[in-house]
Design an enzyme around this catalytic site. Structure first.
Site, short mmCIF file in Angstrom:
data_model
loop_
_atom_site.label_atom_id
_atom_site.label_comp_id
_atom_site.label_asym_id
_atom_site.label_seq_id
_atom_site.Cartn_x
_atom_site.Cartn_y
_atom_site.Cartn_z
N ARG A 234 0.87 -1.18 0.00
CA ARG A 234 0.00 0.00 0.00
C ARG A 234 0.90 1.23 0.00
O ARG A 234 1.97 1.22 0.63
CB ARG A 234 -0.91 0.03 1.23
CG ARG A 234 -2.09 -0.92 1.17
CD ARG A 234 -3.16 -0.46 0.16
NE ARG A 234 -4.29 -1.37 0.09
CZ ARG A 234 -4.41 -2.39 -0.77
NH1 ARG A 234 -3.45 -2.64 -1.64
NH2 ARG A 234 -5.49 -3.14 -0.77
N ASP A 258 3.96 0.14 -7.27
CA ASP A 258 2.68 -0.13 -7.90
C ASP A 258 1.56 0.57 -7.15
O ASP A 258 0.41 0.56 -7.59
CB ASP A 258 2.43 -1.65 -7.93
CG ASP A 258 1.16 -2.01 -8.69
OD1 ASP A 258 1.01 -1.52 -9.84
OD2 ASP A 258 0.31 -2.75 -8.16
N GLU A 263 -2.88 7.76 -4.33
CA GLU A 263 -3.30 7.17 -5.60
C GLU A 263 -4.79 7.31 -5.87
O GLU A 263 -5.23 7.25 -7.02
CB GLU A 263 -2.90 5.70 -5.67
CG GLU A 263 -3.67 4.78 -4.72
CD GLU A 263 -3.30 3.31 -4.92
OE1 GLU A 263 -2.10 3.00 -4.92
OE2 GLU A 263 -4.22 2.50 -5.07
N HIS A 295 -1.21 0.45 -9.74
CA HIS A 295 -1.94 -0.57 -8.97
C HIS A 295 -2.47 -1.68 -9.87
O HIS A 295 -3.67 -1.97 -9.89
CB HIS A 295 -3.08 0.09 -8.17
CG HIS A 295 -3.41 -0.67 -6.92
ND1 HIS A 295 -3.65 -0.04 -5.72
CD2 HIS A 295 -3.54 -2.00 -6.68
CE1 HIS A 295 -3.93 -0.94 -4.80
NE2 HIS A 295 -3.86 -2.14 -5.36
P1 NAI Z 1 -1.45 -11.62 4.27
O1 NAI Z 1 -2.40 -11.19 5.34
O2 NAI Z 1 -1.49 -13.03 3.78
O3 NAI Z 1 0.06 -11.31 4.72
C1 NAI Z 1 0.45 -10.12 5.33
C2 NAI Z 1 1.61 -10.46 6.24
O4 NAI Z 1 2.13 -9.22 6.75
C3 NAI Z 1 1.21 -11.32 7.46
O5 NAI Z 1 2.04 -12.45 7.52
C4 NAI Z 1 1.42 -10.38 8.64
O6 NAI Z 1 1.83 -11.07 9.81
C5 NAI Z 1 2.51 -9.47 8.10
N1 NAI Z 1 2.64 -8.21 8.83
C6 NAI Z 1 1.70 -7.48 9.47
N2 NAI Z 1 2.25 -6.41 10.06
C7 NAI Z 1 3.58 -6.47 9.78
C8 NAI Z 1 4.69 -5.64 10.13
N3 NAI Z 1 4.54 -4.55 10.89
N4 NAI Z 1 5.91 -6.00 9.67
C9 NAI Z 1 6.08 -7.11 8.92
N5 NAI Z 1 5.07 -7.93 8.59
C10 NAI Z 1 3.84 -7.61 9.01
O7 NAI Z 1 -1.68 -10.58 3.07
P2 NAI Z 1 -1.32 -10.78 1.53
O8 NAI Z 1 -2.47 -11.39 0.82
O9 NAI Z 1 0.02 -11.38 1.41
O10 NAI Z 1 -1.27 -9.24 1.05
C11 NAI Z 1 -0.30 -8.34 1.56
C12 NAI Z 1 -0.68 -6.92 1.15
O11 NAI Z 1 -0.53 -6.77 -0.27
C13 NAI Z 1 -2.16 -6.56 1.41
O12 NAI Z 1 -2.37 -6.09 2.73
C14 NAI Z 1 -2.41 -5.46 0.41
O13 NAI Z 1 -2.16 -4.21 1.02
C15 NAI Z 1 -1.37 -5.72 -0.70
N6 NAI Z 1 -1.99 -6.10 -1.98
C16 NAI Z 1 -1.67 -5.37 -3.10
C17 NAI Z 1 -2.21 -5.69 -4.33
C18 NAI Z 1 -1.84 -4.94 -5.58
O14 NAI Z 1 -2.49 -5.12 -6.62
N7 NAI Z 1 -0.80 -4.10 -5.57
C19 NAI Z 1 -3.18 -6.79 -4.46
C20 NAI Z 1 -3.40 -7.52 -3.22
C21 NAI Z 1 -2.85 -7.17 -2.04
#
Ligand code: NAI
Length: 328
Positions: A234, A258, A263, A295
């Site tokens: 994000r 991205d 945005e 994005h």
């Molecule tokens: P997820 O929930 O599977 O993984 C997120 C991980 O981040 C978890 O393991 C969590 O413990 C960890 N985390 C939380 N706080 C943290 C911190 N302070 N330091 C380090 N790690 C921390 O989520 P997923 O599906 O892997 O997605 C991750 C992010 O990617 C989403 O929150 C979203 O913002 C972004 N995203 C972007 C997209 C795009 O098109 N650019 C599409 C989908 C998601």
């Protein structure tokens, strides 16, 4: 459910209609972004379907509740744009698509890294203009370099595996350790421990109060000179002004984004015929070692199919059972 789909694009309409077998849900597609000025368009609907840059703050939730809206269906995983607590207070169910294609985003993050490192964005334009000069396009071998993955959830763990296959040393930052990654040789460290060791940092954690401006002037000052920073998480994970200063001083060797803090005023629509008033974003476009996309990391056929299917299933579950497994 009678649902109004905000921020709707041609591809949303195509995939949601295809997944809406037997027209189970009555869908109305609106290009307008949901915010305080457009919330009244939900009048007469049971649900609103929203995307990453729709604004569903407390005021919007109140308007929706007053109009009788019963559900907010996010067609994405992140929900930092929704006031969940207010929705609960007002009895509106919020559902999301927790995973669509983590591969789409992880593969895109790797694509950004490879392209940035080898300056493909510069080379593409040069060759089109008959300029075959190589000066300014030099990258480095990724094999043996240290890549830090911040957030080893669904997306980050796939990205870590991709970079492991390339032959990189992988550091991971996450309170929850992934034993499968540890078995591959991935080492968990704190963010501050990772900074001076990393040649590349890729952000895959959610945006929370804790992670907002995780990359700031202080953390940038601890990074190895010339580091490549990739953000597909994000925009607000990064303090953009601090990152611009780090690009100017050379601390950052390259930046691929991205996602961008502001945005919501730019992405997902064509501004090519306008003067873009965002000076910070426009400054980013002037660096030769900055690669920006709007994005699109999620944007694969498989992901859109999954988003549409799960979004409509969430609405069906709310309608038939009063709850959904993907409810927040
Ligand atoms: P997820 O929930 O599977 O993984 C997120 C991980 O981040 C978890 O393991 C969590 O413990 C960890 N985390 C939380 N706080 C943290 C911190 N302070 N330091 C380090 N790690 C921390 O989520 P997923 O599906 O892997 O997605 C991750 C992010 O990617 C989403 O929150 C979203 O913002 C972004 N995203 C972007 C997209 C795009 O098109 N650019 C599409 C989908 C998601």
């Amino acid at each position: 459910m009678k649902t109004v789909v905000f921020s709707s694009k041609s591809y949303d309409e195509e995939f949601l209609n295809a997944a809406n077998g037997g027209a189970a849900h009555k869908l109305r597609f609106l290009p307008a972004r949901l915010d305080e000025t457009t919330a009244s368009l939900a009048k007469g609907y049971d649900a609103v379907c929203v995307f990453v840059n729709d604004l569903v703050n407390g005021t919007v939730v109140d308007t929706l509740a007053d109009l009788g809206v019963k559900a907010i269906a996010l067609r994405c995983a992140g929900y930092n744009n929704v006031d969940i607590a207010r929705a609960r207070e007002r009895g509106i169910a919020v559902v999301r698509v927790p995973a669509y294609s983590p591969h789409a985003v992880a593969e895109f993050a790797a694509t950004l890294l490879f392209s940035l490192n080898r300056r493909i964005h510069k080379a593409y334009n040069r060759v089109r203009e008959g300029n075959f000069e190589l000066a300014g396009l030099m990258g480095f071998d990724l094999v043996g370099k240290t890549v830090t993955v911040v957030g080893t959830g669904k997306i980050g763990s796939i990205f870590a595996r991709i970079m492991h296959c390339i032959g990189c040393r992988i550091l991971a930052v996450d309170a929850y350790r992934n034993p499968e990654l540890e078995a591959l040789g991935v080492t968990y460290v704190t963010f501050h421990e990772a900074l001076p060791q990393s040649d590349v940092i890729s952000l895959h954690c959610p945006l929370t109060a804790e992670t907002r401006h995780l990359v700031n002037a202080e953390s940038l000052s601890l990074m190895k000179h010339g580091l490549l920073l990739i953000n597909t998480g994000r925009g607000a994970l990064i303090d953009t002004a601090a990152v611009i200063a780090a690009l100017k001083s050379g601390i950052l060797g390259g930046l691929a984004l991205d996602v961008y803090e502001e945005e919501d005023k730019l992405f997902f629509s064509d501004h090519s015929h306008e003067i873009i008033p965002d000076d910070v974003f426009m400054r980013l476009t002037t660096f030769p070692n900055v690669l920006l996309t709007g994005h699109q990391a999620f944007f694969t056929k498989e992901a859109l199919e999954q988003i549409a299917t799960v979004t409509l299933q969430n609405l069906s579950d709310l309608e038939s059972e009063g709850r959904s497994a993907n409810q927040l």
